[in-house]
Design an enzyme around this catalytic site. Structure first.
Site, PDB file in Angstrom:
ATOM      1  N   PHE A 106      -2.749  -9.924   1.056  1.00 10.94           N
ATOM      2  CA  PHE A 106      -4.049  -9.291   1.710  1.00 10.94           C
ATOM      3  C   PHE A 106      -4.252  -7.978   0.970  1.00 10.94           C
ATOM      4  CE2 PHE A 106      -1.266  -7.732   5.043  1.00 10.94           C
ATOM      5  CZ  PHE A 106      -1.929  -6.858   5.352  1.00 10.94           C
ATOM      6  N   LYS A 107      -2.877  -7.280   0.940  1.00 16.13           N
ATOM      7  CA  LYS A 107      -3.065  -6.197   0.575  1.00 16.13           C
ATOM      8  C   LYS A 107      -3.656  -5.767  -0.984  1.00 16.13           C
ATOM      9  CE  LYS A 107       0.304  -4.909   3.878  1.00 16.13           C
ATOM     10  NZ  LYS A 107       1.905  -4.535   4.171  1.00 16.13           N
ATOM     11  N   ASP A 108      -3.856  -6.921  -1.763  1.00 16.24           N
ATOM     12  CA  ASP A 108      -4.468  -6.667  -2.955  1.00 16.24           C
ATOM     13  C   ASP A 108      -5.954  -6.019  -2.795  1.00 16.24           C
ATOM     14  OD1 ASP A 108      -2.458  -7.711  -4.766  1.00 16.24           O
ATOM     15  OD2 ASP A 108      -3.037  -9.617  -4.362  1.00 16.24           O
TER      16      ASP A 108
END
Length: 442
Positions: A106-108
């Site tokens: 998700f940190k993309d």
């Protein structure tokens, strides 16, 4: 939009200034001076909007006037290039799959958005050094998001032997402007070293520092976008008479993701409850139960990205509720579990529902199973990383081999390049001073 410090002892800064500085000098967190309400017309149109348009509409109030409308649209179009699908797992439990980006986590979203903002804000000849502490996925997302960005150097601190092999390869095999440093300690130790660097006035004279952890507003704010997108997908598939409100179960480590969701709710998103879903590092669930907030040393678990004993973003959670504990507890529920139930959930859901959870998403799933009968809403849990990022653990649980997506296969045969330091601030500053002395601008 201006941003103030949650400790209220530092000057307000613009979005651009807050992004570059990363952390206020008073060791608080930057927080928007206003939280705008989105109009009813936005929510009526939301089920038909694509991701870049949702991102533009949600983020524009916070980035104006530092980023023009045209530039923000271009950034959103460049960042949100991968799908974030909502999938039904069973009954009224849905998974929001946040692992289809370049590093399968998700940190993309936040890392890519921040890298584009910082690239737009930096001045030639004045390099910015981005400091990052990671328990796994932040390092890979930031490293790949910033790889090759001119005028930006990235230093990633991670706990030695505290991340999975694939996670480590994603940020130790890149080179160029990415430097990885293993710390002989925990994630909390890495996080503490980064905080010390930001309050070091002598270091600030030699280097322009910024942070790409979720403490940075440009990493934190774009995480709101996928909550809106999830609701839009769910609303589009429902009969009109079904209630708008949903419950989000958020696997939580540093609590930036949960804080972003609550802020989306403050902007008008119809969310009835949030569940702070954690592993044995249960500082916030304990607080929600007892009223006592007591950070503790982190303990290792199978859900390693959430092995955080002192959540950085908790002050933002309190700020979102006006420091009102009662209001926070009315909206946010707490849940924690040990490794054994996580493994059982992964195995059971894979066999019965033909859906493979990662350890973090499994905690969100378990939280919904516990709470939904009483809450009586639809539940959406955040599947924050691809199960293959934890291949050895998952294969042992389900008893079969797990295919790696192409994004992860690309890192397997590259050599790791990482330094190593003891858990000591002097050793860390020595690394930074060496970088400052060898910088092209020095």
């Amino acid at each position: 939009m201006n941003f103030y410090s949650t400790n209220h002892q530092a000057p307000e800064l613009s979005f651009k200034e807050a992004v570059i500085k990363g952390l206020p000098q008073d060791k608080g967190l930057f927080f928007p001076k206003e939280i705008p309400s989105l109009p009813a017309s936005f929510f009526e149109a939301l089920p038909g909007m694509d991701l870049p348009e949702i991102a533009f509409q949600v983020l524009q109030p916070f980035t104006t006037p530092d980023i023009s409308e045209a530039d923000l649209r271009a950034i959103c179009a460049e960042v949100f290039t991968f799908p974030i699908p909502l999938k039904q797992v069973k009954g009224n439990i849905y998974s929001l799959e946040l692992f289809h980006g370049p590093t399968c986590a998700f940190k993309d979203v936040g890392a890519r958005f921040m890298s584009r903002c910082l690239q737009a804000f930096t001045t030639p000849g004045k390099p910015v050094t981005v400091l990052v502490a990671t328990s796994g996925d932040t390092g890979s997302a930031v490293a790949n998001g910033f790889l090759g960005v001119e005028n930006v150097e990235v230093v990633i601190l991670y706990p030695k032997e505290g991340v999975s092999d694939i996670q480590e390869r994603q940020f130790t095999t890149l080179g160029q402007n990415i430097r990885a440093v293993a710390v002989e300690g925990t994630f909390d130790d890495c996080q503490h070293l980064v905080k010390q660097a930001f309050s070091d006035e002598a270091l600030a004279k030699d280097m322009q520092l910024s942070s790409a952890n979720s403490i940075n507003v440009a990493r934190w704010l774009p995480q709101m976008v996928y909550y809106f997108h999830a609701w839009g997908q769910w609303r589009k598939a429902q009969p009109q008479e079904v209630s708008d409100a949903v419950t989000f179960a958020v696997p939580s480590g540093n609590f930036g993701n949960l804080a972003a969701g609550v802020q989306a709710q403050r902007m008008g998103l119809p969310v009835r409850y949030f569940i702070a879903a954690t592993n044995r590092n249960k500082v916030v669930p304990d607080y929600l139960e007892t009223g006592n907030y007591t950070p503790a040393p982190s303990v290792p678990t199978i859900a390693n990205a959430m092995d955080v004993g002192s959540p950085n973003n908790f002050p933002r959670m309190l700020e979102l509720f006006g420091q009102d504990d009662k209001a926070l507890k009315e909206t946010v529920k707490g849940y924690w579990t040990d490794d054994a139930p996580i493994k059982t959930a992964i195995r059971g859901v894979n066999e019965k529902e033909d859906y493979l959870l990662d350890p973090h998403g499994a905690i969100g799933y378990l939280a919904l199973e516990q709470y939904l009968p009483a809450l009586q809403t639809t539940g959406i849990f955040l599947e924050t990383a691809h199960p293959a990022k934890f291949r050895e653990s998952i294969e042992a649980i389900v008893g079969s081999e797990l295919a790696l997506p192409a994004q992860l296969q690309a890192f397997l045969n590259k050599p790791k390049k990482a330094g190593s330091i003891p858990n000591d601030y002097g050793s860390f500053t020595a690394v930074l001073q060496e970088m400052a002395n060898t910088s092209p601008a020095s």
